[in-house]
Motif scaffolding. Structure first.
Motif, PDB file in Angstrom:
ATOM      1  N   SER A 110     -40.689 -14.715  25.806  1.00  0.00           N
ATOM      2  CA  SER A 110     -40.978 -13.714  24.772  1.00  0.00           C
ATOM      3  C   SER A 110     -41.874 -12.614  25.327  1.00  0.00           C
ATOM      4  O   SER A 110     -41.570 -11.428  25.205  1.00  0.00           O
ATOM      5  N   GLN A 140     -47.142 -10.359  18.288  1.00  0.00           N
ATOM      6  CA  GLN A 140     -46.081 -11.374  18.211  1.00  0.00           C
ATOM      7  C   GLN A 140     -46.664 -12.679  18.762  1.00  0.00           C
ATOM      8  O   GLN A 140     -47.137 -12.725  19.892  1.00  0.00           O
ATOM      9  N   HIS A 142     -45.874 -15.771  19.903  1.00  0.00           N
ATOM     10  CA  HIS A 142     -45.553 -16.509  21.118  1.00  0.00           C
ATOM     11  C   HIS A 142     -45.620 -15.609  22.347  1.00  0.00           C
ATOM     12  O   HIS A 142     -45.223 -16.009  23.428  1.00  0.00           O
ATOM     13  N   GLN A 262     -32.389 -12.096  20.867  1.00  0.00           N
ATOM     14  CA  GLN A 262     -32.351 -13.556  20.841  1.00  0.00           C
ATOM     15  C   GLN A 262     -33.485 -14.084  19.984  1.00  0.00           C
ATOM     16  O   GLN A 262     -34.520 -13.439  19.845  1.00  0.00           O
ATOM     17  N   LYS A 392     -34.712 -10.773  26.648  1.00  0.00           N
ATOM     18  CA  LYS A 392     -35.547 -11.967  26.596  1.00  0.00           C
ATOM     19  C   LYS A 392     -35.644 -12.539  28.015  1.00  0.00           C
ATOM     20  O   LYS A 392     -34.651 -12.613  28.739  1.00  0.00           O
TER      21      LYS A 392
END
Ligand SMILES: Cc1ncc(C[n+]2csc(CCOP(=O)(O)OP(=O)(O)O)c2C)c(N)n1
Length: 876
Positions: A110, A140, A142, A262, A392
């Motif tokens: 990520s 974000q 993660h 993703q 990703k």
């Protein structure tokens, strides 16, 4: 797929005429003029009944053309070097933790996709506290390793801390995701639960305006940035605040959606395209949308494309294919993307497979991102979303780049590590790379000097969290709460008492302006309509209409400096506003005291995860669960009647939950709660359930304040069976004591149980201490002190049995609990209490049975006409 190009054209010549006209208009008069003519055409089309049917999205390319990109203000090569180091360190900390323990989790892919997005913000936009308070950034979750990796270069975190990523216990470590509870000097906003970041970011931006419009803080220069995942946008909360943000013209808010196409299991939209879908949603809600899809390497290709062949090719490519293309090399991309269409193939005629390989997605291009961030910051009158197309696992190649399993990749083998090092030209030997060594340039290196200078220019480091702010004095309870403290038998509901107390606090010169009442379309339900007039409803535009009830004393008054937040029917929105106000002491250095009053059933049950995040955020404020109690809210039935919120409340460590019976109890809890939060700056919040049943309110006996807070005190009687009543069921218990004496000659003590969860917490603490200190003098908890001995104890509540049972294991005496387990239903209070077996008659029977007076118990069942053959309430 909803392609922007019609698949078949019945009259291409006619179409060409129209398109040609548009082309020449753009050429001769420019884009703005063309835009104007188009809007005029669209308006006319609508009048003629020709409604545009396409979703409102634009072609699959960057919103900002190269000629409108501002000059890049940074040292590009330097920033790219820093991004490479950050990517590596973030990867290394996750991989190290998993190499050592194998079970700690963490994510590499990520942040690998988001690194350029974060760095654009850190190097050029995210302003830190520079007197005006700085920007608010929602990360974000993660991607947290990337934020840690940066703080390491900044000298704010040590290598030891990085090495202990996800190992927080017993030494310096770092939390998995942004958690203010665990890192109170670092993280401001918890985002670990998907969807919570986006909605709370919107309401934070709105709260900045509220503080400004109410003259409490100058927030004009502050901006809210939120970086979120494209998969995350599927959460209802993620889009729940979008229309409010546009309606209130929050141009102080920017979302950056990291569109790596993703999520965890696979593509976000394998058979479709998430970017046009998100563009349509945001545009439809009224946001400015800036797409960053292709890197600068594509500019020349676009320039050659006179027929829009490339756009056509992009439009017909589903995201599942983009992912596959992303995972493969230039040769594969040539064969499977470019060669499918000869026109598209011709556009890249002179390019080698290697050149194709190097074409990046826009979200990895600092220049493109910078242009988008700058456009967002410059936009006036509406919020902006940047849709940044990324990959990703960017850079992970076979170990994860664009791979289906990218999200799970936590370790890389040696070959993959060396390849990663080579790709980003990291200053590591083979051994260092294989050993996952962190890269830390010397303090006086050009890299660190640059990084620090950028942050200095932007006001300092970030994220950083403030723990306290100036305390605010709470007025003496006697100055506004006499009506509740000396009620002398007056009839009143606890809701009425709370609302009146709130009115009193609002009038206080010091604390009053800091109070934020919040409702979700239920102010009238709770008898708060007087606040509409008294403090006004916040509206950034004031009131543009004459309210229907303008002639009345309590008219619906909206005002720019209105104090009450009327959120409409969105509990998620209302609690997000509450979080913004409840963390204002930290985020804005202005302590606020929010009271969110709502249907108690639509609180912990409906938005429990947001309340959990509020607890993590160290929120301070009151949640007032009104129309509480499964039998006290007559008539409303199964979905409205709350018998469970106190169970969930008890699981939140810094939530102090109370179910008061009397107006003076409400007064004491509000007063002490306000002091704990506003004066003592304790990171706890208060949940108070309130009933709408009117009954006689006694005056406060002397000396019970502390015990009200502890959760239990004696109301009347001494000796005999001990009857505990909570909330609106206490009057039933008082009546039961009278019946026990009058009908059966049995004496009883009556106790008010204001908080089983507080009692249980303290008792558990004492028990634990005693267990670990077997030789020391025994500690005795409040509940053990109150209920010592063997005389039976009977507790009755309007909540499920599990609530009183929290204290069961701390009692020596036999313990019987009556509660409202089962589905609620519509009926009168009396019928409901008989049905759930929490009325006075059932308390009497329970007491007689507990005392072993079997004959009397049987006689009481008959005398009160109780149905002993009916099934238990939870089976019906
Ligand atoms: C409410 C909630 N449900 C599930 C998860 C588990 N989870 C963590 S990350 C993730 C996938 C996120 O995908 P996306 O938002 O696209 O971000 P990416 O990692 O692809 O950048 C999931 C399902 C979560 N954190 N919160």
């Amino acid at each position: 797929m909803n392609a922007p190009f019609p698949p078949r054209d019945p009259d291409p010549e006619e179409t060409a005429d129209w398109l040609g006209a548009l082309d020449s208009l753009v050429r001769s008069a420019g884009r703005e003029r063309a835009q104007f003519v188009l809007s005029a055409l669209e308006g006319r089309a609508r009048l003629l009944g020709v409604d545009p049917e396409h979703l409102p999205f634009s072609p699959y390319r960057n919103t900002i053309p190269p000629e409108r990109q501002p000059a890049y203000p940074g040292d590009l090569a330097m920033e790219e070097r820093l991004v490479a180091i950050l990517r590596w360190n973030a990867l290394a900390m996750v991989a190290r933790a998993n190499k050592a323990y194998g079970e700690l989790g963490g994510h590499i892919a990520s942040y690998a996709s988001a690194a350029e997005i974060f760095e654009t913000g850190f190097n050029h936009f995210f302003r830190a506290d520079a007197g005006s308070g700085g920007d608010l950034v929602f990360f974000q979750p993660h991607s947290a390793p990337g934020v840690y990796a940066r703080a390491f270069l900044e000298g704010r975190l040590s290598a030891e801390q990085l090495s202990n990523y996800r190992q927080e216990i017993g030494g310096p470590g770092l939390s998995s995701y942004p958690h203010p509870w665990l890192a109170p000097d670092f993280w401001q906003f918890p985002t670990g639960s998907m969807g919570i970041g986006p909605i709370t970011a919107v309401y934070q931006a709105r709260f900045l305006r509220y503080l400004q419009d109410r003259g409490l803080a100058d927030t004009r220069a502050r901006h809210v940035w939120g970086v979120f995942g494209d998969g995350e946008m599927d959460e209802p909360e993620s889009i729940g605040g979008l229309s409010l943000a546009a309606r209130e013209k929050l141009d102080n808010l920017t979302f950056i959606i990291n569109c790596n196409l993703q999520r965890l299991d696979g593509p976000v939209r394998g058979n479709g395209q998430i970017i046009p879908e998100l563009e349509s949603i945001f545009r439809g809600a009224g946001w400015n949308v800036v797409k960053v899809l292709w890197s600068s390497d594509w500019d020349a290709i676009f320039a050659r494309d006179k027929t829009h062949a490339l756009l056509r090719r992009f439009a017909e490519t589903p995201d599942g294919t983009y992912q596959t293309l992303g995972a493969r090399d230039g040769g594969y991309n040539l064969a499977h993307f470019f060669e499918e269409d000869p026109e598209v193939r011709a556009l890249v005629a002179g390019m080698s497979e290697g050149d194709i390989d190097r074409l990046r997605r826009g979200g990895h291009d600092l220049i493109k991102l910078h242009a988008a961030f700058a456009a967002a910051k410059a936009e006036k009158g509406r919020p902006t979303v940047i849709l940044a197309k990324t990959k990703k696992g960017f850079g992970m190649a076979g170990a994860g780049e664009s791979r289906m399993t990218a999200h799970q990749a936590k370790k890389l083998d040696t070959d993959a590590l060396l390849a990663y090092r080579d790709r980003f030209a990291l200053p590591l030997t083979d051994e260092q790379a294989a050993g996952l060594e962190f890269v830390l340039p010397a303090q006086d290196s050009a890299e660190l000097r640059y990084l620090k200078a950028r942050r200095e220019a932007l006001g300092g480091y970030l994220p950083a969290r403030r723990r306290t702010s100036a305390p605010v004095a709470v007025p003496a309870l006697a100055s506004y709460g006499e009506f509740a403290l000396a009620a002398a038998g007056k009839e009143m509901s606890t809701t009425m008492a709370a609302v009146r107390l709130l009115g009193g606090l609002l009038k206080d010169k010091g604390l009053g302006p800091r109070v934020t009442p919040i409702v979700a379309d239920e102010a009238r339900t709770f008898g708060m309509a007087n606040l509409f007039r008294q403090v006004g409803i916040y509206s950034p535009v004031g009131q543009l209409y004459e309210p229907e009830d303008s002639g009345s004393m309590l008219y619906y008054r909206e005002a720019r400096d209105g104090q009450l937040l009327e959120e409409g029917i969105t509990e998620a929105g209302a609690i997000s506003s509450w979080v913004a106000a409840a963390t204002s002491y930290s985020v804005h250095n202005v302590a606020m005291l929010p009271f969110y009053i709502y249907y108690s059933m639509f609180g912990f049950q409906r938005v429990g995860d947001l309340i959990w995040a509020a607890a993590d955020s160290r929120a301070r404020g009151f949640l007032l669960g009104a129309t509480a109690g499964r039998t006290t809210l007559g008539g409303e039935g199964l979905q409205h009647q709350d018998g469970s919120s106190h169970v969930v409340a008890a699981t939140i460590p810094n939530c102090r939950a109370y179910d008061p019976a009397f107006a003076y109890e409400v007064a004491v809890i509000l007063d002490r709660g306000a002091r704990a939060m506003m004066e003592e700056q304790r990171d706890e919040f208060f949940y108070v359930t309130l009933g709408n049943e009117n009954y006689e309110q006694p005056s406060m006996p002397e000396g019970v304040e502390e015990d009200i807070l502890r959760g239990l005190y004696r109301v009347s009687g001494s000796g005999g069976v001990r009857l505990l009543g909570a909330g609106a069921i206490l009057p039933q218990v008082i009546e039961a004591a009278r019946l026990l004496q009058a009908d059966w000659g049995v004496g009883a003590e009556v106790w008010s149980a204001t908080s089983f969860s507080q009692l249980a917490r303290e008792a558990a603490e004492a028990e634990r201490w005693n267990r670990l200190h077997p030789l020391a003098a025994r500690r005795v908890s409040h509940v053990e002190t109150c209920l010592a001995g063997e005389a039976p104890v009977v507790a009755a509540t309007d909540y499920v049995r599990a609530v009183p049972q929290m204290i069961a294991s701390y009692l020596e005496a036999p313990f019987t609990v009556l509660g409202t387990d089962g589905f609620g239903r519509s009926d009168t209070r009396a019928a409901l209490r008989r049905f759930f077996e929490v009325d006075a008659a059932h308390v009497v029977v329970a007491a007689l049975a507990a005392l072993g007076l079997k004959e009397k118990a049987a006689a009481a069942v008959a005398a009160y006409g109780l149905d002993s053959e009916a099934g238990a309430s939870w089976t019906r």
